[in-house]
Design a protein around this motif. Structure first.
Motif, PDB file in Angstrom:
ATOM      1  N   PRO A  47       0.808  -1.229   0.000  1.00 61.17           N
ATOM      2  CA  PRO A  47       0.000   0.000   0.000  1.00 61.17           C
ATOM      3  C   PRO A  47       0.841   1.279   0.000  1.00 61.17           C
ATOM      4  O   PRO A  47       0.420   2.294  -0.567  1.00 61.17           O
ATOM      5  N   ILE A  50       1.756   1.810  -3.464  1.00 63.13           N
ATOM      6  CA  ILE A  50       0.535   2.193  -4.188  1.00 63.13           C
ATOM      7  C   ILE A  50       0.285   3.690  -4.013  1.00 63.13           C
ATOM      8  O   ILE A  50      -0.036   4.398  -4.972  1.00 63.13           O
ATOM      9  N   ALA A  51       0.473   4.172  -2.784  1.00 64.14           N
ATOM     10  CA  ALA A  51       0.270   5.603  -2.516  1.00 64.14           C
ATOM     11  C   ALA A  51       1.214   6.451  -3.366  1.00 64.14           C
ATOM     12  O   ALA A  51       0.812   7.486  -3.913  1.00 64.14           O
ATOM     13  N   LEU A  54      -0.077   6.663  -6.778  1.00 56.12           N
ATOM     14  CA  LEU A  54      -1.201   7.605  -6.854  1.00 56.12           C
ATOM     15  C   LEU A  54      -0.692   9.055  -6.851  1.00 56.12           C
ATOM     16  O   LEU A  54      -1.245   9.907  -7.540  1.00 56.12           O
ATOM     17  N   ASP A  55       0.371   9.319  -6.080  1.00 54.18           N
ATOM     18  CA  ASP A  55       0.992  10.653  -6.086  1.00 54.18           C
ATOM     19  C   ASP A  55       1.350  11.063  -7.513  1.00 54.18           C
ATOM     20  O   ASP A  55       1.273  12.232  -7.869  1.00 54.18           O
ATOM     21  N   GLN A  62      -4.105  -3.198  -6.272  1.00 54.79           N
ATOM     22  CA  GLN A  62      -3.424  -4.080  -5.337  1.00 54.79           C
ATOM     23  C   GLN A  62      -3.776  -5.518  -5.692  1.00 54.79           C
ATOM     24  O   GLN A  62      -4.921  -5.932  -5.569  1.00 54.79           O
TER      25      GLN A  62
ATOM     26  N   THR B 341      -7.143  -0.543  -3.417  1.00 57.54           N
ATOM     27  CA  THR B 341      -6.364  -1.061  -2.302  1.00 57.54           C
ATOM     28  C   THR B 341      -7.293  -1.707  -1.268  1.00 57.54           C
ATOM     29  O   THR B 341      -8.348  -1.170  -0.949  1.00 57.54           O
ATOM     30  N   ARG B 342      -6.850  -2.864  -0.791  1.00 56.05           N
ATOM     31  CA  ARG B 342      -7.542  -3.580   0.281  1.00 56.05           C
ATOM     32  C   ARG B 342      -6.767  -3.242   1.551  1.00 56.05           C
ATOM     33  O   ARG B 342      -5.668  -3.729   1.764  1.00 56.05           O
ATOM     34  N   THR B 358      -2.460   4.456   6.791  1.00 58.55           N
ATOM     35  CA  THR B 358      -2.343   4.009   5.395  1.00 58.55           C
ATOM     36  C   THR B 358      -3.561   4.454   4.576  1.00 58.55           C
ATOM     37  O   THR B 358      -3.438   4.914   3.435  1.00 58.55           O
ATOM     38  N   ARG B 361      -3.217   8.073   3.883  1.00 61.84           N
ATOM     39  CA  ARG B 361      -2.157   8.323   2.900  1.00 61.84           C
ATOM     40  C   ARG B 361      -2.681   8.116   1.473  1.00 61.84           C
ATOM     41  O   ARG B 361      -2.428   8.930   0.582  1.00 61.84           O
ATOM     42  N   ILE B 362      -3.393   7.028   1.269  1.00 59.24           N
ATOM     43  CA  ILE B 362      -3.888   6.694  -0.068  1.00 59.24           C
ATOM     44  C   ILE B 362      -5.027   7.621  -0.486  1.00 59.24           C
ATOM     45  O   ILE B 362      -5.067   8.133  -1.609  1.00 59.24           O
ATOM     46  N   ALA B 365      -3.494  10.999  -1.278  1.00 61.97           N
ATOM     47  CA  ALA B 365      -2.727  10.971  -2.529  1.00 61.97           C
ATOM     48  C   ALA B 365      -3.672  11.106  -3.719  1.00 61.97           C
ATOM     49  O   ALA B 365      -3.419  11.872  -4.653  1.00 61.97           O
TER      50      ALA B 365
END
Lengths: 198, 378
Positions: A47, A50-51, A54-55, A62, B341-342, B358, B361-362, B365
């Motif tokens: 994750p 992944i972030a 996305l940035d 995922q 995302t899971r 988390t 954060r996602i 973003a």
């Protein structure tokens, strides 16, 4: 961090659809979006990475690469990329077949276990190699399916995969003269462009 | 992430044009209770619509008065510098049609009869909500939302938006949602409804005529619902098998979890309308973009053009990760821009409301990227 082979962008056509399996922070995809205006999608498990994708404005799912890609259509992508991950999946042969089911072409890179430094470490000291490319001890490593240029090409023949291009690079993504002439001995990273045998 | 949008004043906006509803009836006029946070840009392209879940309302962030210590239901995620950053976005949050927090619903006066609708309030669907929200957007001068965001039932509204008004949103953020309820989901809703309907004070929904409320039924419905919002792990951590804090309890409470559920039920039944609860659960049950299998989800999603972020939580068993993944896979099949995302969480379905590094954060973003895209920054 192992950089990507400088050849990868040459093997991608502009404005095409690209899937990156294990895309990490998305650096390669982001670079290809800028240079080749590709339509990019990444698969990544972590994750935090992944972030970061996305940035950078990337789309990323995922998904575990050990599961199949059954959620993707046949030939949905022009190119499916997998860098430095093939050796870490449970069944590299099945992953390769799936890559060429969902993609017209595939680009794969992996550490060449027959690289001279690995041979020296194993042959002379009698220990499993531990070095910048393979930093983990044998009992705790994600790299469970190490192979060589020769091994990989044998697998391709067995499962009817055609090799469209081959390249070697060192850890900084550059090709060396020795690596070009004797890839199995002097190529640190193996880089392949593949398609399904018609 | 501690700053707040501060004191907010909800506004009641009247719509005098009739709204034809999906299930056949029509509302001659209606009001929507709305809150907004942040500032709408001159070109009006930085609006974010926040859609509420089953028991939510328009009060998503900030406080209603200086005395209040209870912020809006998503205050942790909406505000200056937060995931939905009110320094960047103009956030619109409303109480949906059929609700009981100020928007036209069963408690409102039916202009035809001159008395409260009560159980005669028309059945409302998620599509109706989306149409009403689109009219709200028109009213605010918003042609296209930068994003439409929602958790659970709110996420289903965001999904419906992407299908019904594809050109009116740049992004959809769908959290802990599902493309349609399972038989088990509907079964839990039915138990909740039956708890209300069988309350002797329900009077077929006409309880207002008798000056009572079916408090025991609504409270029971909430207790059942609440169990499905939490995970076994979360309940175990929070209560375990411990005894109630006040061990002089004379009401037959044996365990702390019982005391908690009863308290939640009582609180809820004091402010939530029984007819609205039935209406909202029906809207959930009937939601199905595939029209009962008439078409497929990838087919329905073909017409969408927005970017999607889908999020699920590992211990959510009300709408489990595999339900979210159905949406993700359908979007992949339809060749759409989707991220997923899971998220690891112990909090079950409720996780979408709870602080988590988390998740934040996602979420942030994705939202910040929308902001950069609006400004054409790479």
């Amino acid at each position: 961090m192992i950089l990507h082979s400088h050849r990868i962008p040459d093997w991608i056509a502009r404005n095409t659809r690209v899937l990156d399996l294990g895309c990490g922070n998305g650096d390669l995809l982001a670079q290809l979006v800028k240079s080749h205006q590709i339509d990019a999608l990444g698969l990544e498990l972590d994750p935090k990475k992944i972030a970061t994708c996305l940035d950078q404005g990337l789309s990323v799912i995922q998904q575990d690469l050990n599961s199949d890609l059954s959620n993707f259509n046949d030939q949905q992508f022009d190119t499916v990329i997998m860098t430095q991950t093939l050796q870490a999946v449970r069944r590299p042969d099945l992953v390769l077949s799936e890559m060429l089911r969902v993609g017209r072409e595939a680009i794969v890179t992996f550490p060449n276990f027959a690289y001279i430094r690995n041979r020296m470490q194993l042959g002379l000291s009698g220990h499993m190699p531990v070095n910048p490319q393979l930093p983990n001890p044998w009992y705790d490593t994600p790299n469970i399916h190490l192979s060589t240029f020769h091994d990989f090409e044998e697998l391709c023949r067995t499962i009817s995969i055609k090799i469209l291009g081959r390249d070697t690079s060192n850890l900084s993504g550059k090709q060396t003269w020795f690596g070009k002439v004797w890839p199995n001995l002097f190529g640190e990273v193996a880089v392949y462009r593949l398609t399904k045998e018609s | 992430m501690t700053s707040s949008v501060g004191i907010v004043i909800p506004e009641l906006i009247a719509f005098e044009t009739a709204l034809d509803l999906e299930r056949g009836r029509s509302l001659p006029r209606y009001d929507l209770m709305v809150e907004t946070y942040g500032t709408l840009d001159a070109d009006k392209n930085n609006a974010v619509l926040v859609c509420h879940a089953l028991s939510g309302d328009h009060h998503a962030a900030g406080y209603h008065d200086t005395e209040s210590n209870k912020p809006g239901w998503w205050d942790h995620y909406i505000g200056p510098g937060k995931c939905i950053d009110t320094d960047l976005f103009f956030v619109v949050s409303l109480n949906n049609l059929g609700g009981c927090s100020g928007s036209t619903g069963p408690l409102s006066i039916n202009p035809v009869t001159g008395k409260a609708y009560g159980p005669d309030f028309p059945e409302i669907t998620i599509l109706d909500w989306v149409h009403a929200q689109a009219r709200l957007a028109d009213h605010l001068g918003i042609e296209k939302f930068a994003a439409i965001v929602g958790g659970s039932l709110g996420g289903m509204q965001a999904l419906q938006w992407s299908i019904t008004y594809p050109d009116r949103l740049a992004a959809a953020l769908i959290i802990a949602a599902t493309p349609r309820l399972t038989a088990q989901n509907i079964a839990f809703n039915e138990v909740a409804r039956q708890a209300i309907i069988r309350d002797p004070n329900f009077f077929d929904g006409n309880y207002a005529d008798y000056d009572v409320i079916p408090a025991s039924g609504v409270s029971l419905a909430r207790m059942v619902g609440h169990i499905t919002y939490l995970s076994d792990i979360a309940m175990g951590k929070k209560f375990g098998r411990s005894l109630p804090r006040d061990d002089h309890d004379a009401n037959g409470v044996n365990f702390a979890v019982e005391q908690y559920l009863r308290y939640q039920g009582q609180q809820f039944s004091g402010h939530f309308d029984a007819n609205t609860y039935i209406l909202m659960t029906r809207a959930l049950d009937y939601f199905d973009p595939t029209k009962n299998g008439l078409t497929t989800l990838p087919n329905v999603l073909k017409s969408t053009v927005c970017k999607f972020l889908i999020l699920s939580f590992t211990t959510d068993w009300r709408f489990s990760p595999s339900r979210s993944e159905e949406i993700v896979d359908a979007l992949i099949q339809a060749d759409k821009q989707v991220s997923y995302t899971r998220l690891e969480s112990a909090h079950g379905h409720d996780a979408f409301l709870i602080p988590d590094a988390t998740y934040e954060r996602i979420f942030k973003a994705f939202m910040n990227r929308i902001h950069l895209d609006l400004r054409g920054i790479q």
